[in-house]
Design an enzyme around this catalytic site. Structure first.
Site, mmCIF file in Angstrom:
data_model
loop_
_atom_site.group_PDB
_atom_site.id
_atom_site.type_symbol
_atom_site.label_atom_id
_atom_site.label_comp_id
_atom_site.label_asym_id
_atom_site.label_seq_id
_atom_site.Cartn_x
_atom_site.Cartn_y
_atom_site.Cartn_z
ATOM 1 N N ASP A 149 0.863 -1.177 0.000
ATOM 2 C CA ASP A 149 0.000 0.000 0.000
ATOM 3 C C ASP A 149 0.903 1.231 0.000
ATOM 4 O O ASP A 149 2.099 1.157 0.284
ATOM 5 C CB ASP A 149 -0.918 0.012 1.228
ATOM 6 C CG ASP A 149 -1.836 1.238 1.268
ATOM 7 O OD1 ASP A 149 -2.295 1.663 0.195
ATOM 8 O OD2 ASP A 149 -2.075 1.782 2.359
ATOM 9 N N SER A 150 0.288 2.358 -0.268
ATOM 10 C CA SER A 150 0.998 3.630 -0.243
ATOM 11 C C SER A 150 1.168 4.105 1.201
ATOM 12 O O SER A 150 1.009 5.283 1.482
ATOM 13 C CB SER A 150 0.212 4.683 -1.030
ATOM 14 O OG SER A 150 -1.052 4.894 -0.411
ATOM 15 N N CYS A 181 -4.459 -1.006 -1.998
ATOM 16 C CA CYS A 181 -4.566 0.442 -2.208
ATOM 17 C C CYS A 181 -5.557 0.660 -3.341
ATOM 18 O O CYS A 181 -5.353 0.165 -4.458
ATOM 19 C CB CYS A 181 -3.188 0.994 -2.572
ATOM 20 S SG CYS A 181 -3.165 2.726 -3.079
ATOM 21 N N CYS A 223 -10.784 4.015 0.290
ATOM 22 C CA CYS A 223 -9.341 4.081 0.522
ATOM 23 C C CYS A 223 -9.036 3.162 1.685
ATOM 24 O O CYS A 223 -9.749 3.174 2.701
ATOM 25 C CB CYS A 223 -8.902 5.515 0.846
ATOM 26 S SG CYS A 223 -7.169 5.668 1.340
ATOM 27 N N HIS A 253 -6.861 3.288 3.875
ATOM 28 C CA HIS A 253 -6.542 4.009 5.109
ATOM 29 C C HIS A 253 -7.793 4.300 5.944
ATOM 30 O O HIS A 253 -7.725 4.398 7.170
ATOM 31 C CB HIS A 253 -5.867 5.353 4.800
ATOM 32 C CG HIS A 253 -4.426 5.272 4.416
ATOM 33 N ND1 HIS A 253 -3.998 4.761 3.222
ATOM 34 C CD2 HIS A 253 -3.312 5.659 5.080
ATOM 35 C CE1 HIS A 253 -2.683 4.849 3.157
ATOM 36 N NE2 HIS A 253 -2.237 5.384 4.274
ATOM 37 N N GLU A 266 -1.108 8.913 8.162
ATOM 38 C CA GLU A 266 0.309 8.557 8.058
ATOM 39 C C GLU A 266 1.136 9.234 9.162
ATOM 40 O O GLU A 266 2.148 8.698 9.611
ATOM 41 C CB GLU A 266 0.856 8.949 6.690
ATOM 42 C CG GLU A 266 0.384 8.065 5.555
ATOM 43 C CD GLU A 266 0.962 6.660 5.616
ATOM 44 O OE1 GLU A 266 2.133 6.512 5.995
ATOM 45 O OE2 GLU A 266 0.229 5.702 5.294
#
Length: 259
Positions: free
Chosen positions: A12-13, A75, A184, A186, A152
């Site tokens: 994932d990013s 992602c 997403c 996240h 993040e």
């Protein structure tokens, strides 16, 4: 099918895809997993398609060097922009993650749903092809500017996060949505915050369980299950591992690695 003890690779990013990793690990605890967090380049949602493809290829090659038997693109932005290129270039099964629009549309009573996602996902050709199938349902799209970076940075419960979520969700509530799709990987970490804002009648949908079940299907039909009883997961990040370690509940060690 014979057993296959090679690991499952997941990238994932950043740290958000651990919500997908968790669903896979819970369903398939005997499978060895290698998770790769490209936090240095997060968020992908603001990058060009070409950049996203290049980063996704780099992540894939890292995981293939680790002898992974299957790669999960955890992602939404990387899936919608790069998975076709990944599948054509590399001889390994890929599982992607897309916003779970179909179950929301299927169960919506108001025929109005909301989707909170990155700009890269909402602008992608794959996303537009998906939404075109559901002409009878109004789909309210909202770019979650700033949310990934706050996650993040470890600022999930910050006043700024609360402010942004109110800005993004209040118009959807006013439009009478009854389902909110989190587009997403996240964003599942924001569900406790989101529930404080949404009325109880609005259901929240993410893709973790569906991706885990698809991983199980591919292992059964094409790749082979691990013969281990249970396996210890491995985590890599290319930034300070502190936030990733914390979001994993300090249960696992995280290796900082340049890639």
């Amino acid at each position: 099918m014979n057993s296959n003890n090679q690991p499952i690779g997941i990238f994932d990013s950043g740290i958000g895809g651990t919500s997908i990793w968790s669903a896979i690990h819970n369903l398939l605890p005997s499978e060895k997993t290698i998770y790769l967090a490209d936090s240095k380049n997060a968020p992908y949602g603001q990058k060009s398609k070409e950049e996203i493809i290049a980063l996704s290829m780099k992540n894939t090659e890292f995981l293939l060097e680790m002898n992974c038997k299957l790669i999960v693109v955890a992602c939404n932005t990387a899936t919608t922009n790069a998975i076709q290129e990944l599948r054509s270039k590399y001889d390994v099964p890929f599982i992607g993650i897309e916003p779970a629009i179909k179950p929301a549309v299927t169960h919506s009573k108001t025929q109005i749903i909301g989707i909170l996602a990155t700009q890269g996902t909402l602008n992608s050709e794959l996303f537009h092809k998906t939404t075109e199938k559901y002409q009878d349902t109004k789909i309210i799209e909202q770019v979650g500017h700033g949310l990934v970076q706050l996650i993040e940075n470890g600022d999930i419960n910050s006043p700024e996060m609360t402010r942004l979520l109110n800005v993004y969700l209040t118009p959807m509530i006013g439009a009478n949505i009854d389902y909110l799709v989190l587009g997403c990987s996240h964003f599942p970490y924001l569900i406790p915050q989101i529930k404080k804002i949404l009325p109880q009648n609005i259901q929240i949908i993410d893709s973790g369980e569906a991706v885990a079940k698809q991983t199980q299907n591919i292992l059964r039909d094409k790749v082979g299950f691990s013969s281990y009883e249970n396996s210890k997961p491995i985590f890599y990040t290319n930034t300070n591992p502190k936030v990733l370690t914390e979001i994993l509940g300090n249960k696992y060690s995280v290796t900082e690695k340049i890639f």
